[in-house]
Write a protein that holds these residues in place. Structure first.
Motif, PDB file in Angstrom:
ATOM      1  N   SER A   1      28.830  46.710  65.697  1.00 33.03           N
ATOM      2  CA  SER A   1      27.992  47.180  66.807  1.00 33.03           C
ATOM      3  C   SER A   1      28.825  47.423  68.057  1.00 33.03           C
ATOM      4  CB  SER A   1      26.893  46.161  67.101  1.00 33.03           C
ATOM      5  OG  SER A   1      26.048  45.986  65.978  1.00 33.03           O
TER       6      SER A   1
ATOM      7  N   PRO B   1      23.250  53.217  62.396  1.00 32.52           N
ATOM      8  CA  PRO B   1      22.093  52.350  62.644  1.00 32.52           C
ATOM      9  C   PRO B   1      21.466  51.799  61.365  1.00 32.52           C
ATOM     10  CG  PRO B   1      21.994  54.274  64.061  1.00 32.52           C
ATOM     11  CD  PRO B   1      23.106  54.513  63.091  1.00 32.52           C
TER      12      PRO B   1
ATOM     13  N   SER C   1      27.781  59.344  60.882  1.00 30.73           N
ATOM     14  CA  SER C   1      27.146  59.425  62.198  1.00 30.73           C
ATOM     15  C   SER C   1      27.873  60.405  63.107  1.00 30.73           C
ATOM     16  CB  SER C   1      27.095  58.040  62.850  1.00 30.73           C
ATOM     17  OG  SER C   1      26.173  57.202  62.197  1.00 30.73           O
TER      18      SER C   1
ATOM     19  N   TRP D   1      23.032  59.816  67.850  1.00 27.61           N
ATOM     20  CA  TRP D   1      23.838  58.657  67.445  1.00 27.61           C
ATOM     21  C   TRP D   1      22.971  57.424  67.186  1.00 27.61           C
ATOM     22  CZ3 TRP D   1      28.757  58.239  65.960  1.00 27.61           C
ATOM     23  CH2 TRP D   1      29.356  56.985  65.953  1.00 27.61           C
ATOM     24  N   ASN D   2      21.921  57.254  67.986  1.00 22.34           N
ATOM     25  CA  ASN D   2      21.069  56.067  67.869  1.00 22.34           C
ATOM     26  C   ASN D   2      19.841  56.295  66.992  1.00 22.34           C
ATOM     27  OD1 ASN D   2      22.700  54.559  69.664  1.00 22.34           O
ATOM     28  ND2 ASN D   2      21.669  55.481  71.425  1.00 22.34           N
ATOM     29  N   ASN D   3      19.685  57.504  66.466  1.00 22.08           N
ATOM     30  CA  ASN D   3      18.495  57.812  65.669  1.00 22.08           C
ATOM     31  C   ASN D   3      18.421  56.920  64.435  1.00 22.08           C
ATOM     32  OD1 ASN D   3      16.184  59.033  64.780  1.00 22.08           O
ATOM     33  ND2 ASN D   3      17.173  60.931  64.121  1.00 22.08           N
TER      34      ASN D   3
ATOM     35  N   MET E   1      23.420  60.899  72.454  1.00 18.23           N
ATOM     36  CA  MET E   1      22.864  59.547  72.403  1.00 18.23           C
ATOM     37  C   MET E   1      21.671  59.478  71.461  1.00 18.23           C
ATOM     38  SD  MET E   1      23.053  58.306  76.387  1.00 18.23           S
ATOM     39  CE  MET E   1      22.138  56.817  75.971  1.00 18.23           C
ATOM     40  N   ASN E   2      20.778  60.464  71.533  1.00 12.99           N
ATOM     41  CA  ASN E   2      19.609  60.459  70.661  1.00 12.99           C
ATOM     42  C   ASN E   2      20.008  60.550  69.192  1.00 12.99           C
ATOM     43  OD1 ASN E   2      17.856  60.309  72.829  1.00 12.99           O
ATOM     44  ND2 ASN E   2      17.539  62.513  72.952  1.00 12.99           N
TER      45      ASN E   2
ATOM     46  N   THR F   1      26.142  63.707  64.538  1.00 14.74           N
ATOM     47  CA  THR F   1      26.005  63.775  65.994  1.00 14.74           C
ATOM     48  C   THR F   1      26.671  65.016  66.557  1.00 14.74           C
ATOM     49  OG1 THR F   1      25.899  61.352  66.183  1.00 14.74           O
ATOM     50  CG2 THR F   1      26.518  62.587  68.159  1.00 14.74           C
TER      51      THR F   1
ATOM     52  N   THR G   1      30.500  50.753  67.859  1.00 16.55           N
ATOM     53  CA  THR G   1      29.612  51.917  67.919  1.00 16.55           C
ATOM     54  C   THR G   1      29.441  52.440  69.338  1.00 16.55           C
ATOM     55  OG1 THR G   1      27.637  50.509  68.152  1.00 16.55           O
ATOM     56  CG2 THR G   1      28.294  51.147  65.914  1.00 16.55           C
TER      57      THR G   1
END
Length: 280
Positions: free
Chosen positions: A251, A230, A79, A211-213, A208-209, A83, A254
């Protein structure tokens, strides 16, 4: 009631509103953090709750994560790499495109900008199947490149940089050209430093987009070793077994990278969003 008193009441109500909103936003993180120190047996019997009995708190979940969670740190590493590359590549390439659309006058400029606006209206989900077929054709399935390349340049970031660059003083560019500065030199030495708020704002959003994709990496990645956080954390909950302890502690950790990115760029974030949203 005097004007000063009314102003103080409004200010107090506004502060209370933001405190209440912050509480609502941060409350799930509090529950997640506290639950990470509870034994799995208590999580199964009582579920997620806000109680914090000191005699039952334990660090076993974190010990297990750091001693047995080799897969978790592999997901973490994946990640971070994805990222970093996505964020840096996105802000640099999108700034080139946005800057060109704002500064240069060339044939087809309005058409290209219209296509950017059109792509903003297209839901990303409907592009997943054709993008996946392209990744299969290029042999990029289950690779970092397969996750990064399709979204390294996005219409939103191009649009934002274009709107921001429109408000930059064109006279400075003309002066630099007269002094013999190249076009890339005008951008890199003069205009890019003036666009730092835009770079800061977009770096936070893109990080953010990325990392959380969840959806696109879930489609294009196959092996357990190449999973991102994720996907990896979601795989801990299955019909065959649930590892809630590792899920909650993992979590919690993260949040750290995104928090670091925000703290690093936060002084540019508000000014970048405000100015970029109203210029042009």
């Amino acid at each position: 009631m005097g004007q000063n008193t009314t102003s103080k009441i409004k200010k107090t109500l506004l502060i209370l509103f933001f405190v209440f909103t912050s509480f609502i936003v941060l409350f799930p993180f509090y529950v997640m953090f506290i639950s990470g120190f509870k034994p799995a047996s208590e999580l199964f019997s009582n579920g997620l709750n806000v109680s914090m009995a000191l005699d039952t708190l334990t660090i076993e979940n974190y010990i297990y994560l750091f001693t047995e969670g080799k897969e978790y740190f592999r997901w973490y590493f994946n990640s971070i790499i994805i990222t970093i590359i996505t964020t840096i590549g996105s802000v640099i390439l999108s700034s080139f495109a946005g800057y060109a659309l704002a500064i240069y006058k060339f044939k087809g400029r309005n058409l290209i900008f219209g296509l950017v606006i059109f792509l903003l209206l297209v839901p990303v989900d409907i592009l997943m199947l054709p993008l996946y077929k392209v990744m299969i054709f290029l042999g990029l399935v289950d690779t970092y490149s397969g996750v990064i390349l399709p979204f390294i340049v996005t219409p939103f970031v191009i649009f934002f940089f274009r709107q921001y660059a429109i408000g930059l003083p064109k006279e400075i560019i003309e002066s630099a050209r007269i002094d013999g500065c190249t076009e890339f030199g005008c951008y890199a030495r003069i205009m890019a430093p003036m666009m730092l708020p835009a770079f800061g704002a977009m770096s936070i959003i893109q990080a953010m987009n990325s990392w959380n994709n969840f959806l696109w990496p879930l489609i294009v990645l196959r092996s357990n070793e190449s999973m991102t956080l994720p996907i990896g954390l979601a795989s801990l909950i299955s019909p065959y077994g649930n590892n809630y302890g590792m899920l909650l502690t993992g979590s919690t950790l993260t949040v750290i990278p995104i928090l670091i990115v925000f703290l690093f760029f936060q002084r540019y974030f508000v000014s970048g969003i405000t100015v970029g949203g109203v210029k042009g």
